[in-house]
Write a protein that holds these residues in place. Structure first.
Motif, PDB file in Angstrom:
ATOM      1  N   GLY A 223       0.791  -1.215   0.000  1.00 53.39           N
ATOM      2  CA  GLY A 223       0.000   0.000   0.000  1.00 53.39           C
ATOM      3  C   GLY A 223       0.824   1.266   0.000  1.00 53.39           C
ATOM      4  O   GLY A 223       0.325   2.329  -0.386  1.00 53.39           O
ATOM      5  N   GLY A 282      -0.448   7.555   0.272  1.00 53.98           N
ATOM      6  CA  GLY A 282      -1.696   7.648  -0.472  1.00 53.98           C
ATOM      7  C   GLY A 282      -2.731   8.451   0.306  1.00 53.98           C
ATOM      8  O   GLY A 282      -2.731   8.481   1.536  1.00 53.98           O
ATOM      9  N   GLU A 283      -3.591   9.123  -0.439  1.00 51.16           N
ATOM     10  CA  GLU A 283      -4.658   9.934   0.149  1.00 51.16           C
ATOM     11  C   GLU A 283      -5.970   9.191  -0.019  1.00 51.16           C
ATOM     12  O   GLU A 283      -6.427   8.952  -1.145  1.00 51.16           O
ATOM     13  CB  GLU A 283      -4.710  11.302  -0.543  1.00 51.16           C
ATOM     14  CG  GLU A 283      -3.413  12.084  -0.396  1.00 51.16           C
ATOM     15  CD  GLU A 283      -3.418  13.382  -1.176  1.00 51.16           C
ATOM     16  OE1 GLU A 283      -4.386  13.625  -1.941  1.00 51.16           O
ATOM     17  OE2 GLU A 283      -2.444  14.152  -1.040  1.00 51.16           O
ATOM     18  N   VAL A 284      -6.583   8.830   1.102  1.00 54.05           N
ATOM     19  CA  VAL A 284      -7.784   7.977   1.083  1.00 54.05           C
ATOM     20  C   VAL A 284      -9.040   8.830   1.042  1.00 54.05           C
ATOM     21  O   VAL A 284      -9.202   9.762   1.837  1.00 54.05           O
ATOM     22  CB  VAL A 284      -7.809   7.045   2.306  1.00 54.05           C
ATOM     23  CG1 VAL A 284      -9.081   6.194   2.300  1.00 54.05           C
ATOM     24  CG2 VAL A 284      -6.569   6.148   2.318  1.00 54.05           C
ATOM     25  N   ARG A 289      -7.904   5.343  -3.090  1.00 56.98           N
ATOM     26  CA  ARG A 289      -6.647   5.815  -2.500  1.00 56.98           C
ATOM     27  C   ARG A 289      -5.815   6.378  -3.645  1.00 56.98           C
ATOM     28  O   ARG A 289      -5.477   5.661  -4.590  1.00 56.98           O
ATOM     29  CB  ARG A 289      -5.885   4.693  -1.802  1.00 56.98           C
ATOM     30  CG  ARG A 289      -4.586   5.166  -1.138  1.00 56.98           C
ATOM     31  CD  ARG A 289      -3.760   3.990  -0.631  1.00 56.98           C
ATOM     32  NE  ARG A 289      -4.442   3.249   0.407  1.00 56.98           N
ATOM     33  CZ  ARG A 289      -4.287   3.470   1.722  1.00 56.98           C
ATOM     34  NH1 ARG A 289      -3.470   4.419   2.121  1.00 56.98           N
ATOM     35  NH2 ARG A 289      -4.938   2.745   2.604  1.00 56.98           N
ATOM     36  N   THR A 290      -5.484   7.665  -3.568  1.00 56.56           N
ATOM     37  CA  THR A 290      -4.777   8.354  -4.638  1.00 56.56           C
ATOM     38  C   THR A 290      -3.329   8.591  -4.245  1.00 56.56           C
ATOM     39  O   THR A 290      -3.039   8.973  -3.103  1.00 56.56           O
ATOM     40  CB  THR A 290      -5.451   9.697  -4.947  1.00 56.56           C
ATOM     41  OG1 THR A 290      -6.793   9.448  -5.373  1.00 56.56           O
ATOM     42  CG2 THR A 290      -4.713  10.458  -6.041  1.00 56.56           C
ATOM     43  N   TYR A 291      -2.428   8.374  -5.197  1.00 56.16           N
ATOM     44  CA  TYR A 291      -1.005   8.596  -4.986  1.00 56.16           C
ATOM     45  C   TYR A 291      -0.588   9.821  -5.804  1.00 56.16           C
ATOM     46  O   TYR A 291      -0.254   9.711  -6.981  1.00 56.16           O
ATOM     47  CB  TYR A 291      -0.211   7.352  -5.386  1.00 56.16           C
ATOM     48  CG  TYR A 291      -0.548   6.156  -4.534  1.00 56.16           C
ATOM     49  CD1 TYR A 291       0.121   5.922  -3.340  1.00 56.16           C
ATOM     50  CD2 TYR A 291      -1.574   5.283  -4.897  1.00 56.16           C
ATOM     51  CE1 TYR A 291      -0.211   4.842  -2.531  1.00 56.16           C
ATOM     52  CE2 TYR A 291      -1.911   4.204  -4.088  1.00 56.16           C
ATOM     53  CZ  TYR A 291      -1.225   3.991  -2.907  1.00 56.16           C
ATOM     54  OH  TYR A 291      -1.557   2.918  -2.108  1.00 56.16           O
ATOM     55  N   HIS A 301      -4.367   5.524  -8.820  1.00 59.35           N
ATOM     56  CA  HIS A 301      -5.297   5.345  -7.717  1.00 59.35           C
ATOM     57  C   HIS A 301      -5.490   3.845  -7.481  1.00 59.35           C
ATOM     58  O   HIS A 301      -5.588   3.064  -8.434  1.00 59.35           O
ATOM     59  CB  HIS A 301      -6.684   5.923  -8.026  1.00 59.35           C
ATOM     60  CG  HIS A 301      -6.671   7.264  -8.701  1.00 59.35           C
ATOM     61  ND1 HIS A 301      -6.976   8.432  -8.041  1.00 59.35           N
ATOM     62  CD2 HIS A 301      -6.409   7.608  -9.987  1.00 59.35           C
ATOM     63  CE1 HIS A 301      -6.906   9.445  -8.887  1.00 59.35           C
ATOM     64  NE2 HIS A 301      -6.571   8.966 -10.080  1.00 59.35           N
ATOM     65  N   GLU A 302      -5.602   3.462  -6.220  1.00 54.81           N
ATOM     66  CA  GLU A 302      -6.130   2.143  -5.872  1.00 54.81           C
ATOM     67  C   GLU A 302      -7.637   2.298  -5.731  1.00 54.81           C
ATOM     68  O   GLU A 302      -8.110   3.219  -5.056  1.00 54.81           O
ATOM     69  CB  GLU A 302      -5.525   1.646  -4.558  1.00 54.81           C
ATOM     70  CG  GLU A 302      -6.046   0.279  -4.155  1.00 54.81           C
ATOM     71  CD  GLU A 302      -5.591  -0.120  -2.760  1.00 54.81           C
ATOM     72  OE1 GLU A 302      -5.888  -1.251  -2.360  1.00 54.81           O
ATOM     73  OE2 GLU A 302      -4.974   0.709  -2.072  1.00 54.81           O
TER      74      GLU A 302
END
Length: 367
Positions: A223, A282-284, A289-291, A301-302
């Protein structure tokens, strides 16, 4: 939306299990499988599953409609990013990528593979070990002191003076096989430098072993991500990760490889100010979840079920476990682990359902 058949690249450093198991293929595979490519790079484009047409040729037939006006104006009639899964069982080369201006000049004058830069972000699917960026000079000087290898004195003096570029030059051009052996023996006695001893076993006598002492050692948890910008020296060591980059294959190698090495080119583009590479959590935002990265060509993004994928510009989606359903308008695509799809430009958002996990690549025109 079009389902894709992806490409597997076989390199000696790849895994015989990771990509096979991701795709549900027989494991172990007959040969090491190193990279799964999803995209339209002309060297190995994905193909539309229903008809076998290469994705780059498909896009070339209707760039405005498939890429959208924003991406077309900014990046031309090509998919601006390339999505991969890396399966690293043995160390990769010590390498660096040029910036945009260096890439264009190098392509015109020095035979670079592409005229584009190759910044990249890698998200760990398993624990992932890499060397990325320069360690802080004080820490590197202390590390070299601890090794107590007299032949490293010139490198240590350059580091202490804050001249990291000179230290790298000395490591790559002034290192003998005997010094590499001394470094390997000393590293074998230092648990924190087990990766350096391993590099020396794989590439005995290679000056890249000494250069590795200058780089920051990072172990990503699943992650976490590492961003490698232009000029940042790096060498991936082990693990499985999803990687997104500009649609380029511009690699300049300094060592730790059997491929062509171009030390002068590396020294001409390396960013000696870069420090350690940025590690991203990452920003949730709910199921996304964005990188974030500074590059307009890509954003990774996840994405989990329930995610809404805004429209606008070309997109790629890769399922990494379970299965996901992508719906947009009246269209629907089901992806199992290891499968991918191309989403053409559309102002309508797509919705993600199912019970799996995917990675979503899109342009980042607001950067």
């Amino acid at each position: 939306m079009r389902k894709l058949d992806t490409i597997i690249r076989d390199y000696h450093w790849g895994s015989r299990t990771a990509l096979a198991e991701l795709r549900g293929a027989p494991s172990p595979s007959p040969a090491p499988e190193a990279e799964l490519w999803v995209g339209a790079h002309p060297d190995d484009p994905s193909r539309l599953r229903d008809c076998g047409v290469p994705l780059d040729r498909y896009l070339a037939a209707n760039p405005a409609g498939l890429l959208g006006p924003g991406s077309l104006a900014a990046f031309g009639p090509r998919l601006p990013f390339l999505l991969k899964v890396l399966a690293v069982d043995a160390p990769l080369s010590l390498q660096v990528h040029p910036d945009r201006e260096q890439a264009a000049t190098g392509y015109a004058e020095r035979g670079y593979r592409d005229d584009r830069a190759k910044p990249e972000v890698l998200v760990a699917l398993t624990e992932f070990a890499t060397l990325a960026g320069f360690r802080a000079p004080a820490a590197t000087a202390a590390l070299l002191d601890g090794l107590a290898v007299p032949g490293l004195a010139p490198v240590r003096a350059a580091v202490a003076a804050g001249e990291v570029g000179e230290a790298l030059r000395l490591a790559l051009t002034g290192t003998t096989g005997g010094l590499v052996a001394e470094v390997a023996a000393a590293a074998a006695r230092a648990p924190a430098l087990a990766h350096v001893a391993e590099l020396a076993e794989v590439y005995p006598g290679d000056p890249g072993v000494v250069a590795a002492l200058l780089l920051d050692a990072v172990v990503l948890r699943p992650g976490q991500a590492v961003y490698v910008g232009p000029g940042v020296p790096h060498a991936h060591l082990r693990g499985v990760g999803v990687e997104l980059m500009v649609n380029s294959d511009n690699v300049l190698r300094a060592g730790l490889t059997t491929k062509e090495v171009d030390v002068p080119a590396v020294l001409s583009v390396v960013d000696t100010r870069c420090g350690p590479a940025a590690v991203l959590a990452g920003e949730v935002d709910g199921p996304l979840r964005t990188y974030p990265t500074p590059d307009p060509e890509f954003r990774l993004h996840e994405a989990r079920p329930g995610a809404v994928l805004p429209g606008g510009g070309p997109q790629l989606l890769l399922c990494v476990n379970g299965s996901v359903v992508v719906r947009r308008g009246g269209d629907e695509v089901v992806l199992a682990a290891g499968e991918s799809a191309f989403l053409p430009h559309d102002e309508d958002a797509a919705q993600l359902a199912g019970e799996g996990r995917a990675f979503w690549a899109a342009v980042n025109l607001g950067a």
